[in-house]
Scaffold this motif. Sequence first.
Motif, PDB file in Angstrom:
ATOM      1  N   LEU A 205       0.857  -1.189   0.000  1.00  0.00           N
ATOM      2  CA  LEU A 205       0.000   0.000   0.000  1.00  0.00           C
ATOM      3  C   LEU A 205       0.883   1.225   0.000  1.00  0.00           C
ATOM      4  CD1 LEU A 205      -2.885   1.293   0.290  1.00  0.00           C
ATOM      5  CD2 LEU A 205      -2.468   1.320   2.742  1.00  0.00           C
ATOM      6  N   GLN A 222      -3.368 -12.466   4.860  1.00  0.00           N
ATOM      7  CA  GLN A 222      -3.896 -11.103   4.851  1.00  0.00           C
ATOM      8  C   GLN A 222      -3.198 -10.228   5.884  1.00  0.00           C
ATOM      9  OE1 GLN A 222      -8.304 -10.613   4.388  1.00  0.00           O
ATOM     10  NE2 GLN A 222      -8.328 -12.735   5.091  1.00  0.00           N
ATOM     11  N   ALA A 224      -4.186  -6.804   8.175  1.00  0.00           N
ATOM     12  CA  ALA A 224      -5.120  -5.745   8.560  1.00  0.00           C
ATOM     13  C   ALA A 224      -4.272  -4.546   8.935  1.00  0.00           C
ATOM     14  CB  ALA A 224      -5.978  -6.191   9.735  1.00  0.00           C
ATOM     15  N   PHE A 236      -8.636  -1.710   7.383  1.00  0.00           N
ATOM     16  CA  PHE A 236      -8.762  -2.498   6.157  1.00  0.00           C
ATOM     17  C   PHE A 236      -8.168  -3.875   6.379  1.00  0.00           C
ATOM     18  CE2 PHE A 236      -8.645   1.885   4.741  1.00  0.00           C
ATOM     19  CZ  PHE A 236      -9.522   1.936   3.667  1.00  0.00           C
ATOM     20  N   ALA A 237      -8.614  -4.842   5.598  1.00  0.00           N
ATOM     21  CA  ALA A 237      -7.964  -6.157   5.538  1.00  0.00           C
ATOM     22  C   ALA A 237      -7.606  -6.390   4.079  1.00  0.00           C
ATOM     23  CB  ALA A 237      -8.889  -7.245   6.041  1.00  0.00           C
ATOM     24  N   GLN A 238      -6.325  -6.645   3.817  1.00  0.00           N
ATOM     25  CA  GLN A 238      -5.851  -6.770   2.443  1.00  0.00           C
ATOM     26  C   GLN A 238      -5.298  -8.156   2.198  1.00  0.00           C
ATOM     27  OE1 GLN A 238      -3.864  -3.354   0.925  1.00  0.00           O
ATOM     28  NE2 GLN A 238      -2.575  -4.523  -0.481  1.00  0.00           N
ATOM     29  N   ASN A 239      -5.769  -8.757   1.097  1.00  0.00           N
ATOM     30  CA  ASN A 239      -5.269 -10.058   0.674  1.00  0.00           C
ATOM     31  C   ASN A 239      -3.922  -9.842  -0.015  1.00  0.00           C
ATOM     32  OD1 ASN A 239      -4.732 -12.257  -1.196  1.00  0.00           O
ATOM     33  ND2 ASN A 239      -6.732 -13.032  -0.546  1.00  0.00           N
ATOM     34  N   THR A 244      -6.366  -7.316  -3.335  1.00  0.00           N
ATOM     35  CA  THR A 244      -7.660  -6.700  -3.049  1.00  0.00           C
ATOM     36  C   THR A 244      -7.802  -6.470  -1.545  1.00  0.00           C
ATOM     37  OG1 THR A 244      -8.629  -8.893  -2.903  1.00  0.00           O
ATOM     38  CG2 THR A 244      -8.839  -7.747  -5.002  1.00  0.00           C
ATOM     39  N   ARG A 245      -8.660  -5.531  -1.177  1.00  0.00           N
ATOM     40  CA  ARG A 245      -8.851  -5.260   0.238  1.00  0.00           C
ATOM     41  C   ARG A 245     -10.295  -4.908   0.533  1.00  0.00           C
ATOM     42  NH1 ARG A 245      -6.294   0.737   1.494  1.00  0.00           N
ATOM     43  NH2 ARG A 245      -7.789   1.892   0.261  1.00  0.00           N
ATOM     44  N   GLN A 246     -10.668  -5.059   1.782  1.00  0.00           N
ATOM     45  CA  GLN A 246     -12.018  -4.681   2.196  1.00  0.00           C
ATOM     46  C   GLN A 246     -11.952  -3.818   3.442  1.00  0.00           C
ATOM     47  OE1 GLN A 246     -14.328  -7.931   3.806  1.00  0.00           O
ATOM     48  NE2 GLN A 246     -12.537  -9.253   3.985  1.00  0.00           N
TER      49      GLN A 246
END
Lengths: 441, 181
Positions: A205, A222, A224, A236-239, A244-246
Amino acid sequence: MIVNVNRRLALVLCACASMLMASLPRTGHAVLTIRITQGIEGALPIAIVPFGLQAGAQPPPVDVAQIVANDLTRSGRFSPLPFGDLPSRPSEASAVNFADFRLLGMNNLVIGKVRALANGRYSLEFRLFDVFRGAQVKGYEFEAAPDELRRKAHQISDIVYEALTGERGAFDTRIAYVTEKKSAAGSRYALNVADSDGFNPQVVLDSKSPIVSPSWSPDGSQLAYVSFEGNRPRIFAQNLSVGTRQVIAAFPGLNGAPAWSPDGKSMAMTLSKDGNPEVYVMDIATRLLKRLTVSAAIDTEPAWSPDGKSLVFTSDRGGTPQIYRIPASGGQATRLTFEGKYNSRATFAPDGKSLSLVHGDKGTFRIAVLDLENNALRVLTKTTLDESPSFAPNGSMLLYATTDAGGGALAGVSTDGRVRQELAAQQGDVREPAWSPFRQP
Amino acid sequence: MRKGLNSLLLLIFSVAFLVACEGTTGTTKDESSVTGGSSSGTSSSGSATTTAAGSGSGWTGHPLDDPNSLLARRTVYFDFDESVILDQDRPILEAHAQYLSQNPGAAVTLEGHTDERGTREYNLALGERRAVAVRQFMSLLGAAGQQLRTLSYGEERPAAAGHNEEAWALNRRVEIIYRSK
């Protein structure tokens, strides 16, 4: 309208490009260099012989034996013989003359071979010997793609380390950390993931806003973190493999201190949506929140016990920040720290028997370990602005952030305080280290 | 207003006096300069207002832009690990609270910060507590809840570089940032 569509397309393209960049292997490049500054007196002498290569074949892109030697040196518990001092360079068991290595006082010997295969992959063979008995302790054969060779080398280090110390190795792991580059145009923040030796750094990121509190999911897939994009903190939590992230939490006020539960199903976090900072546990699948703490004070920095049954957190409910423990199901919080006016950001050692924390005393902030069985607090570091301790998954070392003449830097210390490492970033401030869990082989 | 009028009268009197003095030198050229003097007297009545503003009470620009006003001060400071508003800073917050209560369309973000010591997440919480302390103080003095938004950056955005008490004192702060005037 057309402009809008184009802009959206451009955004999609950017996202793809950055994902592509993140997935490209960048072998051999280290942004962090790790140097041992204090080792153990009487570290185990070991001879590691450069691996044999087949005549006439293209040599592999990495020097496997060198990586193993560096790993073992960095642990502070081994003292590998310099390649130039080796009495001979056998790559077959039958070619080993143990007497030569015995004369040099070597306890153990590692030899190996690398062979290029027709399909572009490599075959890797290594043997670990007990020099005094003249017997093989371990022997393995791997197959690897060229860009997997570094990782295989770390796995060899793990096998050697475990065979000789009885403790699982943590060389085949990764570290996450945050960097800040300052310029006239403002700061640039990046969340990075690198191998445990600082190689293969990848930016996961890149942002104009601060990034804090990276936290690994228990399976290592992942991360966070808290990002201040859009001038507000969100979790956020990112793979890491897909990119991708959510958004996990974007409530009014603080959204901070994410900590994955050991089973990966829940996440502890700090939210101030109900008025002041409190610790909550979110069920990740349903997004349901359970509030754990109730106090008018600051409650933050939750960390799970390895069995998932309780959490520790920082609270200043007693007047100064101290560490408390609370059952994961909620209930009464018990105070754990009594020494000093400032104890914060505790994390459990992997065996659950001790905590690492930041201990403030007379204006200094140092990394300490609290033994949960006898309540003894041991200060491990000597610098004055230390924070963010993170255990290696085998509990042998702690990575932490410190401040030196050049700004923010990372350092490592063994949990017994005998081994010290310095991790130097090539540029900018580096902070917020988080050591990954063991990787699935 | 009255002070302004007095200054204006004083200025006209001075110009008249100057003209009278010059008149004693007695040239026609000076006569024309009397005309000029009278016209300069007119423009002086404009500058008279400016003179009054210089004395501290007649800023004609936006009140938030008046460099001599307490409203120009947008930062309040804190002791280590504390969120108590210091006596020295209360007049600043009072001025902003008063402005907000008189200007319901105005809104601020109260941005809480800490020094670098201690841990980052604890500092995010501490920065928020400072911002909330300022919000409560201003809301008691008449600013409305929807005018006051809080945000904490903890130790992430120091105002001063350096790892000493001087820098730390400047970094333990809440900044009042106007989102709309």
